[in-house]
Write an enzyme that holds these catalytic residues in place. Structure first.
Site, mmCIF file in Angstrom:
data_model
loop_
_atom_site.group_PDB
_atom_site.id
_atom_site.type_symbol
_atom_site.label_atom_id
_atom_site.label_comp_id
_atom_site.label_asym_id
_atom_site.label_seq_id
_atom_site.Cartn_x
_atom_site.Cartn_y
_atom_site.Cartn_z
ATOM 1 N N ASP A 230 0.803 -1.263 -0.084
ATOM 2 C CA ASP A 230 -0.067 -0.052 0.120
ATOM 3 C C ASP A 230 0.732 1.454 0.046
ATOM 4 O O ASP A 230 1.913 1.337 0.105
ATOM 5 C CB ASP A 230 -0.927 0.111 1.092
ATOM 6 C CG ASP A 230 -2.245 0.961 1.013
ATOM 7 O OD1 ASP A 230 -2.169 1.616 0.122
ATOM 8 O OD2 ASP A 230 -3.207 0.655 1.681
ATOM 9 N N GLU B 289 -10.478 7.147 4.515
ATOM 10 C CA GLU B 289 -9.320 6.375 5.286
ATOM 11 C C GLU B 289 -9.507 7.084 6.708
ATOM 12 O O GLU B 289 -10.446 7.098 7.242
ATOM 13 C CB GLU B 289 -8.168 6.877 4.852
ATOM 14 C CG GLU B 289 -7.985 5.953 3.298
ATOM 15 C CD GLU B 289 -6.619 5.902 2.722
ATOM 16 O OE1 GLU B 289 -5.552 5.452 3.481
ATOM 17 O OE2 GLU B 289 -6.380 6.163 1.499
#
Ligand code: BGC
Length: 592
Positions: free
Chosen positions: A290, A472
């Site tokens: 990521d 997020e």
């Protein structure tokens, strides 16, 4: 219902015929390019270049060519020339030039252009904005999810994008988590079945990614990128299941999660990455890190790279320090800290995905503007939005037409951006009321109704609550409720209107736009009818009005427990104490 099925069949045929690059992922590797021959022809520098994924804004065409870059990241909210209103033509020209640069490199290997098309090709202004994953979890007809995935994939290939960082298979076990809306539900059955539908729709057109491996939805208190205190047994029984099912479908890419399990960061966890995922479960695709995630490992950058690659990471999403990463990986190989076999294994996986996808034959497509937000895609988005809304309370059971004069209020009533949520044009979402596609609830309602300008003059009051847009960790909150946490500040005034209207004997309808089920307190008492819309996307306005009109029935069922209090949010507690269980959802007109 029948009319709907006929429409859907038509859409599926239409999108299938429109698909240009179709390769059956289960069919044997195309023989036109031999992975082994290609791999054998590459220098160490060319191999390592394949393993990097820089951000589009942080690399020039010359660098793509000179470094034999394997993939490009288009981060959330990153646009050609940094212009959020970039045209389809701008996007197409940018991706085409990048691909041409890769094709003119010494290895001539095409690159994978990766983007978070997590609810439609959502970075692109003017693309269809489908409902978020939380909505897909509520849908019962899985063919609709397949159609959403296919349409999204077609809106990607129209702009030369091949790698989608979607679907997330997170099983969000605490709705405090800001990424709850990227999760399709709280059980592995719900998530896996919808992921399978998604992959059926996407595979063969684009390269999908399931993410974030593994147990990203299991962190303590739902803290994004936090630690999950979870046993291996529990992880395997729930969170690993979608990965097993995805591997059975030959999923080409898996993205690793930022979080830790029992204190160990996933990106350095050789046991879960290599031993479990690759060796035990037989994953043969690309294991992608990521965004800057390996920088959270211990040691200096070189040590971090060595740890991650040796743990099993094949491709590195290092948006900005990619050049340094290339240099350090080459040094690490020359010093014997990373074996040549490990590099070959990583590059073999990357090349195999590219060959299987047909990228060597088909890396640049003609610009197909007409498919972007086409009538067929608009219709799929409408179906998905309407089938994903959940009717929580209904003591009216009457269509809008029979409810007299209407008054509409609340922060979500005239706002398409809030219905779309995070990852829409911008990473944190597009907070403007108009986002270039779709219509607000008010715009749709005004087509057939003259709205009262004061609630006192109406027979029926419709109140639209909303959560702010977020993505997020920006969405993490200890108090996910109607009036606190990420709730829109205007919810409070809107609830007061509902309270007064109800006290005066008016019909009161509540609609809630939110990335998760929110703690409602006693709010439901002030409503005769209440609908959870979640984040339905660009067609949410049209969908909710069609449902309230009884033009179509409510069929959405909760894929999450609906919480009662902040003290009962973790999964063990919520199973025993909730307002509504998973599977709950009323139907407005049962005769349908
Ligand atoms: C997110 C991923 C996403 C990536 C690229 C990260 O911050 O965790 O889900 O795919 O960014 O945008």
């Amino acid at each position: 219902m029948k009319k709907y099925l006929a429409i859907m069949t038509g859409i599926i045929i239409l999108t299938l015929t429109a698909c240009t690059t179709a390769q059956d992922p289960a069919s044997p590797v195309m023989e036109t390019v031999s992975v082994e021959a290609l791999l054998a022809s590459l220098s160490l520098e060319e191999k390592v270049g394949q393993m990097l994924q820089p951000e589009r804004s942080a690399i020039s065409l010359r660098e793509i060519r000179n470094y034999n870059i394997g993939s490009i990241l288009n981060a959330g909210g990153s646009h050609p020339d940094d212009d959020p209103l970039s045209t389809f033509n701008d996007w197409h020209a940018m991706t085409r030039e990048m691909q041409e640069a890769a094709l003119s490199s010494s290895s001539k290997i095409p690159l994978l252009y990766g983007i978070d098309a997590v609810h439609g090709n959502n970075n692109v202004y003017g693309a269809t904005i489908f409902p978020h994953n939380i909505n897909l979890g509520m849908i019962q007809d899985l063919e609709v999810i397949e159609a959403v995935a296919r349409a999204t994939a077609l809106e990607m290939t129209a702009l030369n994008m091949h790698l989608n960082f979607s679907p997330s298979v997170a099983i969000a076990h605490n709705i405090r988590w800001g990424r709850t809306y990227e999760s399709m539900g709280q059980t592995s059955e719900i998530v896996s079945s919808r992921m399978q539908a998604y992959l059926r729709g996407a595979q063969g057109i684009i390269v999908p990614t399931v993410k974030h491996y593994v147990g990203d939805g299991a962190t303590d208190q739902g803290i994004d990128q936090g630690n999950a205190s979870i046993s291996e047994e529990a992880l395997r029984a729930v969170h690993l299941i979608p990965y097993i099912d995805a591997i059975a479908m030959n999923v080409p890419v898996i993205m690793v999660s930022y979080h830790s399990i029992e204190g160990v960061k996933m990106h350095g966890n050789q046991y879960y990455l290599n031993d479990v995922l690759k060796e035990e479960l037989g994953f043969e695709g690309i294991l992608l890190s990521d965004y800057n995630a390996i920088n959270q490992l211990e040691g200096d950058f070189k040590a971090q790279l060595i740890t991650a690659i040796n743990a099993g990471v094949d491709m590195l999403m290092q948006p900005f320090n990619w050049k340094e990463a290339i240099e350090l990986i080459i040094i690490a190989v020359n010093d014997g800290d990373i074996s040549m076999d490990r590099i070959d294994d990583a590059v073999r996986r990357i090349l195999t995905v590219k060959v299987n996808h047909g990228l060597f034959e088909n890396s640049v497509h003609p610009l197909n503007e007409s498919i972007m937000y086409s009538e067929a895609h608009h219709q799929i988005a409408f179906e998905a939005a309407s089938q994903s809304m959940v009717l929580l309370k209904d003591e009216l059971n009457k269509p809008l037409d029979e409810l007299g004069t209407l008054f509409l209020t609340g922060p979500g009533s005239d706002h398409v951006g809030l219905m779309a949520g995070g990852w829409t044009t911008e990473w944190q979402g597009n907070e403007s009321p108009r986002i270039g596609v779709g219509r607000s609830i008010k715009e749709v309602l005004e087509e057939n109704h003259t709205l009262a300008s004061r609630w006192q003059d109406a027979d029926t009051v419709i109140v639209v609550f909303a959560e702010r847009s977020y993505s997020e960790w920006f969405g993490d909150t200890p108090n996910p409720s109607l009036l606190e946490g990420l709730a829109h500040p205007d919810n409070r005034a809107a609830l007061n209107i509902a309270r007064f209207a109800k006290a005066q004997g008016k019909n009161v309808i509540g609609l809630l736009i939110s990335g998760r089920p929110l703690i409602l307190g006693d709010a439901l008492d002030h409503f005769d009818q209440f609908v959870a819309m979640f984040l339905p996307g660009s067609e949410g306005g049209e969908a909710v009005i069609s449902l309230l009109n009884h033009d179509i029935p409510f069929t959405g069922k909760l894929s999450f427990y609906w919480p009662m209090t902040t003290s009962g949010l973790d999964y063990n507690a919520i199973q025993n104490q909730h307002l509504f269980p998973i599977g709950y959802g009323l139907s407005s007109n049962p005769q349908d």
